[in-house]
Motif scaffolding. Structure first.
Motif, short mmCIF file in Angstrom:
data_model
loop_
_atom_site.label_atom_id
_atom_site.label_comp_id
_atom_site.label_asym_id
_atom_site.label_seq_id
_atom_site.Cartn_x
_atom_site.Cartn_y
_atom_site.Cartn_z
N THR A 82 -38.38 -5.05 6.59
CA THR A 82 -37.37 -5.66 5.60
C THR A 82 -37.59 -6.99 5.43
O THR A 82 -37.69 -7.78 6.40
N VAL A 83 -37.41 -7.43 4.34
CA VAL A 83 -37.29 -9.16 3.97
C VAL A 83 -36.34 -9.39 3.07
O VAL A 83 -35.80 -8.66 1.98
N LYS A 84 -35.87 -10.46 3.31
CA LYS A 84 -34.58 -11.00 2.63
C LYS A 84 -34.71 -12.57 2.62
O LYS A 84 -35.48 -13.03 3.40
N ASP A 85 -34.00 -12.84 1.42
CA ASP A 85 -33.91 -14.33 1.28
C ASP A 85 -33.23 -15.10 2.36
O ASP A 85 -32.09 -14.55 2.55
N ALA A 86 -33.54 -15.99 2.65
CA ALA A 86 -32.66 -17.00 3.73
C ALA A 86 -31.70 -17.65 2.71
O ALA A 86 -31.83 -17.86 1.56
N ASN A 146 -37.34 -25.23 -9.45
CA ASN A 146 -37.77 -26.07 -8.56
C ASN A 146 -37.05 -26.27 -7.18
O ASN A 146 -37.53 -27.04 -6.36
N ASN A 147 -36.38 -25.24 -6.76
CA ASN A 147 -35.67 -25.45 -5.45
C ASN A 147 -36.32 -24.34 -4.44
O ASN A 147 -36.37 -23.04 -4.43
N PRO A 148 -37.18 -24.92 -3.42
CA PRO A 148 -37.88 -24.11 -2.39
C PRO A 148 -36.83 -23.15 -1.90
O PRO A 148 -35.79 -23.42 -1.53
N LYS A 149 -37.57 -21.97 -1.59
CA LYS A 149 -36.71 -20.85 -0.81
C LYS A 149 -37.42 -20.31 0.45
O LYS A 149 -38.79 -20.61 0.32
N ALA A 150 -36.94 -19.77 1.12
CA ALA A 150 -37.41 -19.31 2.14
C ALA A 150 -37.04 -17.73 2.41
O ALA A 150 -36.24 -17.09 1.76
N LYS A 151 -38.06 -17.08 3.03
CA LYS A 151 -37.93 -15.61 3.25
C LYS A 151 -37.56 -15.23 4.81
O LYS A 151 -38.67 -15.99 5.65
N LEU A 152 -36.91 -14.13 5.15
CA LEU A 152 -36.66 -13.75 6.54
C LEU A 152 -37.55 -12.48 6.46
O LEU A 152 -37.22 -11.56 5.80
N HIS A 153 -38.50 -12.16 7.37
CA HIS A 153 -39.32 -10.87 7.53
C HIS A 153 -38.98 -10.35 8.89
O HIS A 153 -39.32 -10.96 9.97
N TYR A 154 -38.31 -9.26 8.70
CA TYR A 154 -37.78 -8.56 10.06
C TYR A 154 -38.63 -7.57 10.59
O TYR A 154 -39.63 -7.23 9.71
N ASN A 155 -38.79 -7.47 11.66
CA ASN A 155 -39.73 -6.33 12.42
C ASN A 155 -39.68 -4.92 11.89
O ASN A 155 -40.74 -4.09 12.27
N ASN A 156 -38.75 -4.55 10.97
CA ASN A 156 -38.66 -3.42 10.55
C ASN A 156 -39.21 -3.12 9.29
O ASN A 156 -39.05 -2.01 8.52
#
Length: 172
Positions: free
Chosen positions: A60-64, A48-58
């Motif tokens: 690549t997607v990583k968890d915040a 139940n813990n919301p997570k965010a993602k970082l989407h790079y212009n190359n």
């Protein structure tokens, strides 16, 4: 220990030790959250813990870093319906109410629970629990909070109910 802290907080006849008093505020937040979880919650669950993602212009997607974590989740079965209540324990002094960021965060928690559980609950709702000295009552309904532009009356969790709980009743 809680009785000593409360007595120092409210009884002016006791000489306050500044080193001790400086830690009360932070300590009390944690104690309040844990008491509310112990009395009203049904266990913390990292799903139940919301997570965010970082989407790079190359591409690549990583968890915040840092998940959001609700204080308590409560699931009740009433008349063959499962109702999930997302609880935020707010240790505020009298007349201080949750800020816009608190309200927005609470809507996000409930939205996450609703979506991540594949809407398995018949209802997901939101609740702020705050301390208040109540002479003759255990609790008092204060009202509710909404997020204006995010307010959707078809989603019960877009309205966060606010309840004051008598601190001494909760401790008991």
């Amino acid at each position: 220990d809680m009785g000593v802290i409360l007595k120092k907080e409210f009884d002016n006849s006791i000489k306050k030790d500044n080193n001790f008093a400086m830690g009360i505020k932070d300590y009390m937040y944690h104690v309040w959250e844990n008491m509310v979880e112990a009395v009203f919650g049904t266990g913390r669950d990292s799903r139940n813990n919301p997570k965010a993602k970082l989407h790079y212009n190359n591409g690549t997607v990583k968890d915040a870093s840092g998940d959001m974590m609700p204080d308590s989740i409560r699931v009740d079965k009433i008349d063959d319906k499962e109702i999930c209540t997302v609880i935020d324990a707010k240790y505020y002094i009298l007349n201080k109410l949750p800020a816009t960021s608190d309200i927005n965060k609470q809507v996000t928690y409930a939205e996450w629970v609703n979506e991540k559980t594949n809407k398995k609950y018949n209802k997901v709702q939101n609740l702020f629990i705050m301390p208040k000295y109540l002479a003759n009552e255990d609790s008092e309904y204060m009202g509710n909070a909404t997020m204006g532009i995010l307010e959707d009356s078809t989603k019960p969790y877009h309205k966060i109910h606010i309840i004051y709980i008598n601190t001494f009743s909760l401790m008991t």
